[in-house]
Design a protein around this motif. Sequence first.
Motif, PDB file in Angstrom:
ATOM      1  N   ASP A 214       0.768  -1.277   0.083  1.00  7.47           N
ATOM      2  CA  ASP A 214      -0.087  -0.012   0.045  1.00  7.47           C
ATOM      3  C   ASP A 214       0.736   1.016  -0.004  1.00  7.47           C
ATOM      4  OD1 ASP A 214       1.066  -0.369   2.409  1.00  7.47           O
ATOM      5  OD2 ASP A 214      -0.876  -0.182   3.512  1.00  7.47           O
ATOM      6  N   GLU A 215       2.081   1.121  -0.570  1.00 10.52           N
ATOM      7  CA  GLU A 215       3.032   2.304  -0.736  1.00 10.52           C
ATOM      8  C   GLU A 215       2.316   3.381  -1.571  1.00 10.52           C
ATOM      9  OE1 GLU A 215       6.205   4.708  -0.496  1.00 10.52           O
ATOM     10  OE2 GLU A 215       5.718   3.221   0.884  1.00 10.52           O
ATOM     11  N   CYS A 217       1.525   5.871  -4.364  1.00 18.39           N
ATOM     12  CA  CYS A 217       1.982   5.943  -5.747  1.00 18.39           C
ATOM     13  C   CYS A 217       1.986   7.465  -6.294  1.00 18.39           C
ATOM     14  CB  CYS A 217       1.292   4.949  -6.767  1.00 18.39           C
ATOM     15  SG  CYS A 217       1.853   5.204  -8.423  1.00 18.39           S
ATOM     16  N   TYR A 218       3.084   8.005  -6.671  1.00 17.83           N
ATOM     17  CA  TYR A 218       3.226   9.241  -7.254  1.00 17.83           C
ATOM     18  C   TYR A 218       3.676   9.450  -8.476  1.00 17.83           C
ATOM     19  CZ  TYR A 218       3.406  10.241  -2.074  1.00 17.83           C
ATOM     20  OH  TYR A 218       3.238  10.365  -0.988  1.00 17.83           O
ATOM     21  N   LEU A 219       3.063  10.005  -9.296  1.00 19.65           N
ATOM     22  CA  LEU A 219       3.212   9.935 -10.776  1.00 19.65           C
ATOM     23  C   LEU A 219       4.904  10.186 -11.151  1.00 19.65           C
ATOM     24  CD1 LEU A 219       0.137  12.038 -12.292  1.00 19.65           C
ATOM     25  CD2 LEU A 219       0.690   9.729 -12.189  1.00 19.65           C
ATOM     26  N   SER A 220       5.301  10.900 -10.251  1.00 19.49           N
ATOM     27  CA  SER A 220       6.940  11.272 -10.616  1.00 19.49           C
ATOM     28  C   SER A 220       7.740  10.013 -10.008  1.00 19.49           C
ATOM     29  CB  SER A 220       7.136  12.576 -10.099  1.00 19.49           C
ATOM     30  OG  SER A 220       7.019  12.491  -8.651  1.00 19.49           O
ATOM     31  N   ASP A 221       7.347   9.423  -9.046  1.00 15.51           N
ATOM     32  CA  ASP A 221       8.318   8.593  -8.364  1.00 15.51           C
ATOM     33  C   ASP A 221       7.577   7.256  -7.928  1.00 15.51           C
ATOM     34  OD1 ASP A 221      10.314   7.228  -7.193  1.00 15.51           O
ATOM     35  OD2 ASP A 221      10.492   8.564  -5.547  1.00 15.51           O
ATOM     36  N   ASN A 222       7.153   6.246  -8.463  1.00 15.64           N
ATOM     37  CA  ASN A 222       6.609   4.979  -7.837  1.00 15.64           C
ATOM     38  C   ASN A 222       7.777   4.090  -7.256  1.00 15.64           C
ATOM     39  OD1 ASN A 222       5.244   2.585  -7.482  1.00 15.64           O
ATOM     40  ND2 ASN A 222       3.785   2.867  -9.104  1.00 15.64           N
ATOM     41  N   LYS A 223       8.044   4.289  -6.120  1.00 14.96           N
ATOM     42  CA  LYS A 223       9.214   3.214  -5.447  1.00 14.96           C
ATOM     43  C   LYS A 223       8.844   1.944  -5.525  1.00 14.96           C
ATOM     44  CE  LYS A 223      10.651   7.120  -2.419  1.00 14.96           C
ATOM     45  NZ  LYS A 223      10.805   7.514  -1.156  1.00 14.96           N
ATOM     46  N   PHE A 224       7.516   1.510  -5.511  1.00 14.19           N
ATOM     47  CA  PHE A 224       7.409   0.106  -5.303  1.00 14.19           C
ATOM     48  C   PHE A 224       7.560  -0.477  -6.860  1.00 14.19           C
ATOM     49  CE2 PHE A 224       4.475  -3.565  -6.126  1.00 14.19           C
ATOM     50  CZ  PHE A 224       4.758  -4.548  -5.050  1.00 14.19           C
ATOM     51  N   LEU A 225       7.216   0.012  -7.812  1.00 13.00           N
ATOM     52  CA  LEU A 225       7.291  -0.333  -9.099  1.00 13.00           C
ATOM     53  C   LEU A 225       8.813  -0.001  -9.505  1.00 13.00           C
ATOM     54  CD1 LEU A 225       6.072  -1.309 -11.992  1.00 13.00           C
ATOM     55  CD2 LEU A 225       5.839   0.960 -12.452  1.00 13.00           C
ATOM     56  N   LYS A 259      14.430  -9.762  -2.056  1.00 11.03           N
ATOM     57  CA  LYS A 259      15.332  -8.683  -2.708  1.00 11.03           C
ATOM     58  C   LYS A 259      14.700  -7.324  -2.929  1.00 11.03           C
ATOM     59  CE  LYS A 259      18.544 -11.845  -4.801  1.00 11.03           C
ATOM     60  NZ  LYS A 259      19.074 -12.523  -6.226  1.00 11.03           N
ATOM     61  N   ILE A 260      13.251  -7.395  -3.516  1.00 11.69           N
ATOM     62  CA  ILE A 260      12.649  -6.206  -3.535  1.00 11.69           C
ATOM     63  C   ILE A 260      12.244  -5.562  -2.311  1.00 11.69           C
ATOM     64  CG2 ILE A 260      10.202  -5.375  -4.309  1.00 11.69           C
ATOM     65  CD1 ILE A 260      10.293  -7.583  -6.424  1.00 11.69           C
ATOM     66  N   ASN A 261      11.947  -6.508  -1.173  1.00 11.64           N
ATOM     67  CA  ASN A 261      11.864  -5.715   0.133  1.00 11.64           C
ATOM     68  C   ASN A 261      12.992  -4.975   0.700  1.00 11.64           C
ATOM     69  OD1 ASN A 261       9.104  -6.455   0.327  1.00 11.64           O
ATOM     70  ND2 ASN A 261       9.579  -8.542   1.612  1.00 11.64           N
ATOM     71  N   ARG A 262      14.050  -5.717   0.261  1.00 13.44           N
ATOM     72  CA  ARG A 262      15.298  -4.805   0.742  1.00 13.44           C
ATOM     73  C   ARG A 262      15.377  -3.446   0.140  1.00 13.44           C
ATOM     74  NH1 ARG A 262      19.163  -6.710   3.343  1.00 13.44           N
ATOM     75  NH2 ARG A 262      20.687  -5.723   1.883  1.00 13.44           N
ATOM     76  N   LYS A 263      14.983  -3.521  -1.382  1.00 19.63           N
ATOM     77  CA  LYS A 263      15.127  -2.320  -2.146  1.00 19.63           C
ATOM     78  C   LYS A 263      14.121  -1.274  -1.478  1.00 19.63           C
ATOM     79  CE  LYS A 263      17.906  -2.944  -5.731  1.00 19.63           C
ATOM     80  NZ  LYS A 263      19.116  -2.356  -5.735  1.00 19.63           N
ATOM     81  N   LEU A 264      13.164  -1.662  -1.316  1.00 19.65           N
ATOM     82  CA  LEU A 264      11.989  -0.926  -0.424  1.00 19.65           C
ATOM     83  C   LEU A 264      12.584  -0.221   0.800  1.00 19.65           C
ATOM     84  CD1 LEU A 264       8.731  -2.906  -1.381  1.00 19.65           C
ATOM     85  CD2 LEU A 264       9.417  -0.520  -2.371  1.00 19.65           C
ATOM     86  N   LYS A 265      13.165  -1.180   1.573  1.00 22.49           N
ATOM     87  CA  LYS A 265      13.647  -0.684   2.720  1.00 22.49           C
ATOM     88  C   LYS A 265      14.593   0.361   2.651  1.00 22.49           C
ATOM     89  CE  LYS A 265      16.172  -3.357   5.383  1.00 22.49           C
ATOM     90  NZ  LYS A 265      16.675  -4.496   6.230  1.00 22.49           N
ATOM     91  N   GLU A 266      15.465   0.165   1.671  1.00 22.88           N
ATOM     92  CA  GLU A 266      16.531   1.127   1.447  1.00 22.88           C
ATOM     93  C   GLU A 266      16.205   2.504   1.239  1.00 22.88           C
ATOM     94  OE1 GLU A 266      19.024  -0.944  -1.280  1.00 22.88           O
ATOM     95  OE2 GLU A 266      19.681  -2.106   0.073  1.00 22.88           O
ATOM     96  N   THR A 267      15.107   2.649   0.408  1.00 23.47           N
ATOM     97  CA  THR A 267      14.458   3.773   0.045  1.00 23.47           C
ATOM     98  C   THR A 267      13.471   4.478   0.971  1.00 23.47           C
ATOM     99  OG1 THR A 267      12.467   2.713  -0.985  1.00 23.47           O
ATOM    100  CG2 THR A 267      14.498   3.046  -2.368  1.00 23.47           C
ATOM    101  N   VAL A 271       7.396  -1.885   3.465  1.00 20.29           N
ATOM    102  CA  VAL A 271       7.707  -3.221   3.021  1.00 20.29           C
ATOM    103  C   VAL A 271       6.459  -3.818   2.446  1.00 20.29           C
ATOM    104  CG1 VAL A 271       8.713  -5.837   3.468  1.00 20.29           C
ATOM    105  CG2 VAL A 271       9.821  -3.655   4.317  1.00 20.29           C
ATOM    106  N   ALA A 272       6.256  -4.710   1.384  1.00 19.98           N
ATOM    107  CA  ALA A 272       5.298  -5.424   1.030  1.00 19.98           C
ATOM    108  C   ALA A 272       4.737  -6.647   1.893  1.00 19.98           C
ATOM    109  CB  ALA A 272       5.178  -5.635  -0.548  1.00 19.98           C
ATOM    110  N   TYR A 273       3.779  -6.977   1.513  1.00 18.87           N
ATOM    111  CA  TYR A 273       3.277  -8.287   2.406  1.00 18.87           C
ATOM    112  C   TYR A 273       3.299  -9.489   1.376  1.00 18.87           C
ATOM    113  CZ  TYR A 273       1.794  -4.865   5.788  1.00 18.87           C
ATOM    114  OH  TYR A 273       1.858  -4.087   6.813  1.00 18.87           O
TER     115      TYR A 273
END
Length: 289
Positions: A214-215, A217-225, A259-267, A271-273
């Motif tokens: 449920d991160e 989503c901003y048009l300029s920066d979708n961190k999850f994607l 690995k994706i969860n780690r990327k999310l954490k770094e930004t 973290v997704a479920y």
Amino acid sequence: MHPAQDQQHVNHNIKETRSGKKTIEVSESAFLSPDYDENCTKRGLAVLVQNFDQQCADIENLKLNGQFNKLMELLESYEYGFEVFEKDGKQIHKNLSKDDLYTLCSSVAKEIDKNEYNYYYCLLFVILGHGSTGIIRCKTDTGNTEYAELSKITELFQPQNCAALALKPKVFIVQTMEPKDPNQADASGMPDDVKERKQQRIPRESDFLTYTSDEPCYLSDNKFLNSLVKTLEEDQNTWYTNRGINPIPVTEIQSLLIKINRKLKETGSKVAYTTSSLTRKMYLQKRTF
């Protein structure tokens, strides 16, 4: 080894606020580490709950006590073995009311959190009983039925409530089902070919994996994607670089999600479920050997 002797491995500090809440200061190396910290005195703390209705017909035939005792032996046999949580002289906690179950979980969290040196590697919680997905049926003294919520149990071990388990794996193995006569023969009286087909029936709940976020989503920066795309790119580049030396599958799906969860954490993102009922490994790249 006494917990105090393990102080050299501690790389974060726990502080208590005026309100009694604990906060944790984590070093950058611990926060970004690709693995959970193995340098602990004990492998983990295991909690075993058996909440079957003792009035259920043939409950003793299930031999639950013997199986749970065997489970304890196996956990304790690991190197730096699991410590089985004991309360009131009991290692297997049976037939708990909703309040008793919540109280037990709260006691476990406090027991872990009060240890200054955080020497448990993980928490392993095993709950067997009746109920359905996400809820555990509990019997009251009046004979009525109440339900404990798994989400409220896991909440007790979140970092804000149990700082000593921050950045440590928390594993909940839960079986909740409606009572069924264990002596019932599902295939009795059926022709052999029907019995064979029944044995091969695929459970409808199997082979699903959900990964939800449920991160915002901003048009300029979708961190999850962005994290999803970047992780896939890195994995593919690694595979193409190394395939002549070590031809391994490029991506196994559950490893990818970590690995994706780690990327999310770094930004600094949420973290997704993950909810998985996969019954085998899934690869995004055809394996070549």
